[in-house]
Design an enzyme around this catalytic site. Structure first.
Site, short mmCIF file in Angstrom:
data_model
loop_
_atom_site.label_atom_id
_atom_site.label_comp_id
_atom_site.label_asym_id
_atom_site.label_seq_id
_atom_site.Cartn_x
_atom_site.Cartn_y
_atom_site.Cartn_z
N CYS A 197 0.83 -1.20 0.00
CA CYS A 197 0.00 0.00 0.00
C CYS A 197 0.88 1.25 0.00
CB CYS A 197 -0.95 0.09 1.20
SG CYS A 197 -2.06 -1.29 1.33
N ARG B 189 3.62 -0.25 -5.01
CA ARG B 189 3.40 -0.82 -3.67
C ARG B 189 2.07 -1.57 -3.56
NH1 ARG B 189 6.80 1.54 0.07
NH2 ARG B 189 5.46 0.88 1.76
N TRP C 36 -2.89 -2.67 -1.66
CA TRP C 36 -2.56 -4.07 -1.91
C TRP C 36 -3.28 -4.83 -0.81
CZ3 TRP C 36 -0.13 -8.21 0.53
CH2 TRP C 36 0.29 -9.26 -0.30
N ASN D 233 -1.34 1.99 5.83
CA ASN D 233 -0.49 0.95 5.26
C ASN D 233 -0.02 0.09 6.42
OD1 ASN D 233 1.50 -0.56 3.96
ND2 ASN D 233 3.00 1.09 4.03
N GLY D 234 -0.34 -1.21 6.38
CA GLY D 234 0.05 -2.10 7.48
C GLY D 234 -1.10 -3.02 7.84
N GLU E 108 17.52 -16.80 -9.50
CA GLU E 108 17.11 -15.41 -9.74
C GLU E 108 16.48 -15.27 -11.14
OE1 GLU E 108 16.50 -12.94 -8.09
OE2 GLU E 108 16.62 -11.22 -9.41
N LYS F 232 12.68 -14.01 -11.80
CA LYS F 232 12.36 -12.88 -12.66
C LYS F 232 11.28 -13.29 -13.67
CE LYS F 232 13.53 -10.14 -10.92
NZ LYS F 232 14.30 -10.17 -9.73
N GLU G 145 7.84 -13.77 -11.94
CA GLU G 145 7.27 -12.50 -11.48
C GLU G 145 6.62 -11.70 -12.59
OE1 GLU G 145 10.85 -10.74 -9.53
OE2 GLU G 145 9.36 -10.06 -8.11
N HIS H 199 18.06 -35.83 -10.24
CA HIS H 199 17.36 -36.41 -9.09
C HIS H 199 15.87 -36.09 -9.12
CE1 HIS H 199 21.18 -37.60 -7.35
NE2 HIS H 199 21.63 -36.37 -7.61
N LYS I 171 6.01 -4.04 -4.34
CA LYS I 171 7.46 -3.85 -4.25
C LYS I 171 7.98 -4.11 -2.84
CE LYS I 171 11.46 -2.40 -5.87
NZ LYS I 171 12.17 -3.40 -6.69
#
Ligand code: AGP
Length: 609
Positions: free
Chosen positions: A2, A27, A74, A100-101, A482, A486, A489, A505, A604
């Site tokens: 948020c 955010r 969010w 926000n929280g 990574e 990417k 995402e 395996h 983010k």
């Protein structure tokens, strides 16, 4: 999660708030809203969807006023919907709250308030704050908020405007970031610095447990007992341009291209050219303390966790100190065994990730020395750590982290050399060689970026695949993780990163003629083994895309596509190798029509657990 943006001054608030919210959209972007005060009357507009939807609503039905707060959401508690979007109001409609929280005890508070006759319009945790303030209001809004916050438990950045105090914004912080910016005859509040850089670089970051009253010309800060607090304004040195796209289609692409200059900034001032001495101003560790450390525990989340994995290799290689890497959320609740000879290194771009912050607290409670590698100056994790090394990458806006990662790797590399020297495993000559390799790296990153067209062509070939496998060995393994992250995402393609030797395996069962396998064929002692893994993939019909630095015959024969990166040392090759993988994810996402800078369901800074 948020974003909050607010304006108070002599101009119309809405244009500032909308522009600020657009910058904070990374955010969260499932719903948005604003509240303003015009001639003492409160107006609220909110809607489901992105800021653009809100902008359209406001153009149909404008609201005025020179004081206002806005929010981009969010969702955590309560699904994305118009009633659940912020601002939330009390029963009288005179108080508007953006948050926000998470208010953890909201159910209990909501029950109590409902029993007292309060009527709730949403299913969010935030709305209890509006009603609590209403309940506690006795002629002073700041007092009412302070009293309310003593009843609430959890994390918050809060901004409140009300008909009760038509000339001020009341704010508070506990666990979620909130910054006040000071212009001429006007002030701003924001969840991050970048969103207000265009207007001011003079700021105050609120600390946990602080609450304040902002008017166009004054700012008063208090603790929850309403004892006044004195805090000096800081000057932020970020360039306002760095928070704009500067001609690039997306922030992600811009930030990929910024990596050479970002690493130059990371190194600048840290290495004295004449004697190659590494120094970090805010590290806060004496040589004696460095020598006492006998164990390193890295803790981080997501991409920063991948940087930590490379850190583990480097610290063991250069400093011979046992190192391990912990997911922050696991570490903090696992009763870790650490002591005062353990150095905990928290890696974080934002410095606000709730799990990493929790891990830092836990490490401190257990008596460890904690340093953080952080991009955002003055962020919570930077402040909570005993020492900090800033990556100096500049604002990273794209949700998918790129330049923050490579600059984290540069810092981890320098720290490992520093510890290696202090522990007596790296001599002066070796240190000079390693540092020179790093000094040459930005130039090599510039060369690496020239693969862009080639990567775009490969992306065209691969963009319809629904799965991808990324393989690497040694320091190539975290880069495989990574690269896969990417791709997941930004393009929503299922991708897995694996140590190449582990493929046989299990994951080898996935390979068929439709499976792209991206292989980090980095020069070094594992190179031949990687060639063996490529053979295994080819024998099962997989499509091999290799990232390599040597145009040697074996790889030229075996791989379907090869992306060449410049030669560098084995320890720095991850920084170059990740660049084509960032570009590959970017172009596959574009070709699949995905929203690169605002991938679905992501935010983010993950400021909730
Ligand atoms: C990276 O692309 C992600 N968006 C995410 O994994 C991120 O790295 C993670 O949330 C940690 O964030 P931090 O570095 O700000 O702590």
């Amino acid at each position: 999660m948020c974003g909050i943006f607010g304006y108070i001054g002599e101009k119309e608030a809405i244009p500032f708030i909308l522009e600020g919210l657009k910058k904070l959209e990374y955010r969260g972007y499932d719903s948005a809203g604003v509240a303003t005060l015009e001639k003492g009357q409160l107006f609220v507009t909110k809607c489901l969807g992105k800021i653009q939807q809100l902008e359209e609503e406001l153009s149909q039905k404008p609201i005025g006023g020179q004081i206002g707060v806005g929010h981009t959401r969010w969702a955590t508690h309560g699904k994305p919907s118009q009633p659940n979007s912020h601002p939330h109001q009390d029963c009288t409609g005179k108080i508007a709250v953006v948050h926000n929280g998470i208010i953890e005890n909201y159910l209990e508070l909501r029950r109590e308030l409902a029993n007292k006759g309060h009527h709730f319009s949403s299913t969010t945790d935030t709305e209890v704050i509006a009603h609590l303030i209403e309940e506690n209001y006795d002629g002073d809004l700041l007092q009412a908020l302070a009293k309310s916050l003593k009843q609430a438990r959890g994390a918050y950045a809060l901004a409140i405007i009300s008909e009760h105090t038509p000339n001020s914004i009341i704010i508070a912080r506990q666990g979620s970031p909130l910054i006040v910016g000071f212009g001429a005859e006007e002030s701003f509040i924001s969840s991050d610095i970048a969103a207000m850089l265009k207007y001011t670089n003079k700021i105050i970051q609120l600390e946990n447990g602080q609450i304040g009253r902002l008017t166009p010309k004054t700012f008063k800060l208090f603790d929850l007992e309403l004892t006044p607090i004195k805090k000096r304004k800081e000057l932020v040195s970020w360039d306002p341009q760095s928070a704009e796209k500067s001609g690039f289609a997306h922030f992600m692409l811009k930030e990929i291209h910024e990596q050479p200059s970002a690493i130059r900034n990371t190194i600048e001032g840290r290495i004295k050219a004449q004697d190659h001495i590494i120094h970090f101003d805010e590290l806060n560790l004496t040589d004696k303390e460095i020598c006492r450390i006998n164990r390193i525990v890295f803790t981080a989340c997501g991409t920063s966790w991948h940087a930590a994995l490379i850190g583990e290799y480097l610290f063991e290689q250069f400093a011979k100190i046992p190192a391990e890497v912990e997911y922050a959320a696991e570490f903090r609740y696992r009763e870790p065994i650490i002591d005062d000879k353990t150095l905990v290194i928290a890696i974080t771009q934002s410095g606000e990730t709730a799990d990493t912050l929790g891990a830092v607290w836990e490490a401190k409670v257990q008596g460890a020395k904690v340093i953080s590698i952080c991009n955002v100056v003055g962020s919570s994790i930077a402040r909570e750590s005993h020492g900090v090394v800033y990556t100096n990458a500049g604002p990273e806006i794209g949700v998918a982290s790129t330049k923050a990662f490579t600059t984290q790797l540069a810092i981890v590399y320098l720290l490992a050399i520093l510890f290696g020297k202090r522990h007596g495993f790296i001599n002066e000559q070796q240190s000079i060689g390693l540092i020179n390799d790093l000094i040459e790296l930005p130039g090599k990153l510039e060369q690496t970026l020239q693969v862009e067209k080639e990567v775009e062509r490969i992306a065209e070939k691969l963009h319809k695949a629904n799965n991808a496998l990324y393989l690497g060995r040694g320091k190539g393994f975290p880069i495989a993780l990574e690269g896969a992250l990417k791709l997941k995402e930004v393009s929503y393609v299922h991708a897995e990163g694996y140590p190449a030797a582990e493929m046989k395996h299990g994951p080898i069962a996935l390979i068929d003629h439709k499976m792209p396998v991206i292989v980090l064929a980095l020069a070094g002692r594992r190179y031949e083994k990687i060639l063996g893994n490529i053979e295994e993939v080819k024998a099962r019909g997989g499509i091999v895309i290799a990232i390599a630095s040597d145009k040697e015959p074996a790889i030229m024969e075996k791989a379907d596509e090869i992306i060449f990166i410049p030669k560098t040392s084995e320890s720095l090759s991850p920084i170059l190798a990740v660049v084509p993988l960032q570009l590959l994810a970017y172009y596959i996402a574009l070709k699949r029509g995905c929203h690169v800078d605002q991938p679905r369901n992501l935010a983010k800074s993950v400021t909730v657990e």
